[in-house]
Enzyme design. Structure first.
Site, PDB file in Angstrom:
ATOM      1  N   HIS A 120      13.838 -29.824  14.568  1.00 25.34           N
ATOM      2  CA  HIS A 120      13.453 -28.900  15.634  1.00 25.34           C
ATOM      3  C   HIS A 120      11.981 -29.008  16.025  1.00 25.34           C
ATOM      4  O   HIS A 120      11.537 -28.315  16.941  1.00 25.34           O
ATOM      5  CB  HIS A 120      13.720 -27.445  15.195  1.00 25.34           C
ATOM      6  CG  HIS A 120      15.165 -27.042  15.255  1.00 25.34           C
ATOM      7  ND1 HIS A 120      15.998 -27.129  14.173  1.00 25.34           N
ATOM      8  CD2 HIS A 120      15.923 -26.548  16.268  1.00 25.34           C
ATOM      9  CE1 HIS A 120      17.208 -26.699  14.506  1.00 25.34           C
ATOM     10  NE2 HIS A 120      17.186 -26.333  15.768  1.00 25.34           N
ATOM     11  N   GLY A 121      11.233 -29.854  15.333  1.00 23.54           N
ATOM     12  CA  GLY A 121       9.815 -30.013  15.661  1.00 23.54           C
ATOM     13  C   GLY A 121       9.586 -30.401  17.105  1.00 23.54           C
ATOM     14  O   GLY A 121       8.540 -30.092  17.685  1.00 23.54           O
TER      15      GLY A 121
END
Length: 206
Positions: A120-121
């Site tokens: 999800h970065g």
């Protein structure tokens, strides 16, 4: 080659593996990693989370180990760093709207410095216009619509894989950390050589 300085962006409940494993691997080869969270200072505790796939339609989330931050967010000077890393988990969802976080990411993008992202970065990167536009980027597959809407080209790597597009290294999630870290090291210019193992008696004789 002198060790590089890497800035890791995290939030509460970021993925623990993507913090601990990345940091320790980089420290093991002589690089420095400063892990920061908005409005927290060095010595503060960050709550992390552990995400896994256990046969449900989506991932599960469990409490991870506490992480003690090693850098005060307010003291960060982006010019001091050679690369930025956006860890995944739940943290990116909320720190991406922080204008200070966006300014940090913008610095690395405009300066052409290495940018690393996993899971999800990528949500942090797409919050800054132009960072992923026209770039090939891997991420957790649930982030594909966001990558595409931001003008990026989503790459569906294997869970254990990683993808490199110039100075941008990305991966789907923590099962790919070993390959991801290897590619990050290459982009940083880190060369690891394997030599012969000398037994104690051989070392003493030498």
């Amino acid at each position: 080659m002198a060790g590089k300085k890497i800035l890791m962006l995290v939030g509460e409940f970021s993925e623990e593996y993507e913090i601990f494993v990345f940091e320790q691997a980089m420290h093991a080869v002589g690089h420095t990693v400063h892990v920061v969270c908005p409005d927290k200072k060095a010595g503060d505790i960050l709550k992390t989370s552990l995400h896994d796939f256990e046969g449900h339609q989506t991932y599960t989330e469990k409490p991870g180990h506490d992480y003690i931050l090693n850098k005060t967010f307010a003291e960060v000077k982006p010019d001091d760093y050679d690369a930025v890393y956006a860890a995944g988990g739940r943290g990116p969802e909320y720190i991406r709207i922080d204008k200070r976080v966006q300014a940090l990411v913008r610095h690395f993008h405009e300066a052409g410095k290495p940018i690393f992202t996993i899971c999800h970065g990528v949500q942090i990167l797409i919050a800054v216009d132009g960072v992923v536009r026209g770039r090939e980027v891997a991420a957790l597959h649930y982030c594909e619509p966001e990558v595409t809407l931001a003008g990026g080209i989503y790459v569906d790597v294997a869970p254990t894989g990683a993808h490199v597009d110039g100075n941008l290294v990305s991966a789907k999630g923590w099962p790919g950390l070993s390959n991801f870290i290897r590619e990050c090291l290459k982009v940083l210019g880190t060369e690891i050589r394997h030599g012969e193992i000398l037994m104690r008696d051989e070392r003493q004789a030498a």
